[in-house]
Scaffold this motif. Sequence first.
Motif, PDB file in Angstrom:
ATOM      1  N   ALA A   1     -87.194  73.255 -17.488  1.00  0.00           N
ATOM      2  CA  ALA A   1     -88.346  72.808 -18.104  1.00  0.00           C
ATOM      3  C   ALA A   1     -88.524  71.393 -18.399  1.00  0.00           C
ATOM      4  O   ALA A   1     -89.406  70.613 -18.147  1.00  0.00           O
ATOM      5  CB  ALA A   1     -88.528  73.518 -19.574  1.00  0.00           C
TER       6      ALA A   1
ATOM      7  N   SER B   1     -92.813  73.048 -21.467  1.00  0.00           N
ATOM      8  CA  SER B   1     -91.835  73.669 -22.347  1.00  0.00           C
ATOM      9  C   SER B   1     -91.091  74.857 -21.724  1.00  0.00           C
ATOM     10  O   SER B   1     -91.406  75.292 -20.926  1.00  0.00           O
ATOM     11  CB  SER B   1     -92.936  74.104 -23.511  1.00  0.00           C
ATOM     12  OG  SER B   1     -93.567  75.232 -23.126  1.00  0.00           O
ATOM     13  N   ASN B   2     -90.028  75.201 -22.462  1.00  0.00           N
ATOM     14  CA  ASN B   2     -89.278  76.416 -22.411  1.00  0.00           C
ATOM     15  C   ASN B   2     -90.278  77.458 -22.256  1.00  0.00           C
ATOM     16  O   ASN B   2     -90.169  78.501 -21.301  1.00  0.00           O
ATOM     17  CB  ASN B   2     -88.441  76.526 -23.264  1.00  0.00           C
ATOM     18  CG  ASN B   2     -87.041  75.624 -23.111  1.00  0.00           C
ATOM     19  OD1 ASN B   2     -87.102  74.755 -22.476  1.00  0.00           O
ATOM     20  ND2 ASN B   2     -86.045  75.539 -24.096  1.00  0.00           N
TER      21      ASN B   2
END
Length: 192
Positions: free
Chosen positions: A23, A29-30
């Motif tokens: 990421a 984002s994760n």
Amino acid sequence: MLRAAVGQIEARGVAAVRIADVAAELGVSNALVLYHFSTKEQLVSAAFAYAAEDDLARLRRLLSRRTTALRRLRSAVRWYAPTGQAKGWRLWIEGWAAALREPALREVARDLDRQWKAAITEVLAEGIAAGEFRCPDPAGTALRLTALLDGLAVQMTAYEGTVSRARAREWVDEALARELGLERSALTASRI
């Protein structure tokens, strides 16, 4: 995403790579990575499948050239052979190790191995049919050549300096010539 995952695996190794690393590499984002791949194992398997497809596409291009089977085979073996630059080989060695514990990754590695050997076996059969060389067991030859190349890659990657690039190339040429019933000089005589 898969290209970033491959890069992170090459840099950190399968065991150490995290969803967060991929990421961060992408600046996302994760959660976005997890949206596409619900587990690290799924991401890693998909990344290896992506890398395998890239390698297989290159192999197919080499083997589909309009030239002799011997030249195509030699080109493929030279491309696949370890060069002492470990980046690409580190990825596959990591993959083989992780595949011992991850069934999905094991299947990706097994499929790549099958396709590689099938392609080499096919070009061997073409060379035999054209009378370019003798090879009583094309499938066995494909397996033995692959085993030699993989083993040399492990030696050159894991134990830097154990085998020189020149010596590894010599051994590969000797093995290929022996498998094809040719003198080693025949491999280079036609500027392969």
